[in-house]
Design an enzyme around this catalytic site. Sequence first.
Site, PDB file in Angstrom:
ATOM      1  N   TYR A 157       0.846  -1.200   0.000  1.00 41.84           N
ATOM      2  CA  TYR A 157       0.000   0.000   0.000  1.00 41.84           C
ATOM      3  C   TYR A 157       0.884   1.254   0.000  1.00 41.84           C
ATOM      4  CZ  TYR A 157      -3.423   3.513   1.197  1.00 41.84           C
ATOM      5  OH  TYR A 157      -4.195   4.648   1.175  1.00 41.84           O
ATOM      6  N   LYS A 161       1.193   4.336  -2.850  1.00 44.00           N
ATOM      7  CA  LYS A 161       0.969   5.760  -2.568  1.00 44.00           C
ATOM      8  C   LYS A 161       2.256   6.569  -2.788  1.00 44.00           C
ATOM      9  CE  LYS A 161      -3.444   5.794  -1.853  1.00 44.00           C
ATOM     10  NZ  LYS A 161      -4.349   6.587  -2.716  1.00 44.00           N
TER      11      LYS A 161
HETATM   12  C1  8X3 Z   1      -4.779   5.869   4.400  1.00 47.00           C
HETATM   13  C2  8X3 Z   1      -3.998   6.335   5.533  1.00 47.00           C
HETATM   14  O1  8X3 Z   1      -2.413   5.727   7.446  1.00 47.00           O
HETATM   15  O2  8X3 Z   1      -3.975   4.014   6.730  1.00 47.00           O
HETATM   16  O3  8X3 Z   1      -4.227   6.192   3.187  1.00 47.00           O
HETATM   17  O4  8X3 Z   1      -2.112   4.577   5.359  1.00 47.00           O
HETATM   18  S1  8X3 Z   1      -3.093   5.102   6.281  1.00 47.00           S
END
Ligand code: 8X3
Length: 257
Positions: A157, A161
Amino acid sequence: MKSLKGKIVFITGASSGIGKSCAYAFGKEGANLIISARRKNLIDEIAEDIRKKFGVKVHAYKLDITKREDVINFVKTLPNEFKNIDILINNAGLAKGFNKFYEDNPDGWEEMIDTNVKGLLYATHAILPGMIERKGGHIINIGSIAGREAYPKGAVYCATKHAVDAITRSVRMDTVDKNILVSTIDAGLVETNFSKIRFHGDEEKAKSIYKGLSPLTGDDIADAVLYCATRPPNVNIAEITLLAAQQASATVVHREN
Ligand code: 8X3
């Protein structure tokens, strides 16, 4: 300040959370909207409600952003009145799984990479040429604090990002002479169905993420997106990072019991 009245704003992943909040925020300001998501019944309901509330035009379209041909076809076949997109809000994104990398399920990696990275690339690539031709436009990417910091159990993830951050910067450079603005809005703990999806529907685990603090809401993020989209013509907001008040970084959070 730039007015949004009559502008055409395309929001991906608009069926819930930040995307849905953006749809209402921009509709309220008089923008005409294209909203897409995989769940057509939800965006149809949202479209109807926004039309009634704000008297703007809304085009709801069932779109799986991970399918390149579908994205291209969607842009090509937009009704005339929605063709000239002024603002693209690349919101569709998700996290799947929260595990140590060596224990993680690669199925979730594909979904995250396909949606968060490839989907954003497909939409941007399909829409940018029109913006360039019309000599103006604004691309607003919904990034994350996970694009600024890596954290445990978030390898893929966070990688997606970080990719959004890199794409934002590069595309901004590539379009600097085209009157195109490129921005990223990076949020920390926002309470939407994000965690429920990350934990494969486990409500208890999802709730524990926001326990003991006041998380951000989808509306808080939409407010930042709106700010970004309405600055005077000489201003480009490159990035905004929002954290919950009791959050100092991706991993440093103060919880009250
Ligand atoms: C979502 C925020 O902190 O769960 O993008 O990665 S976090």
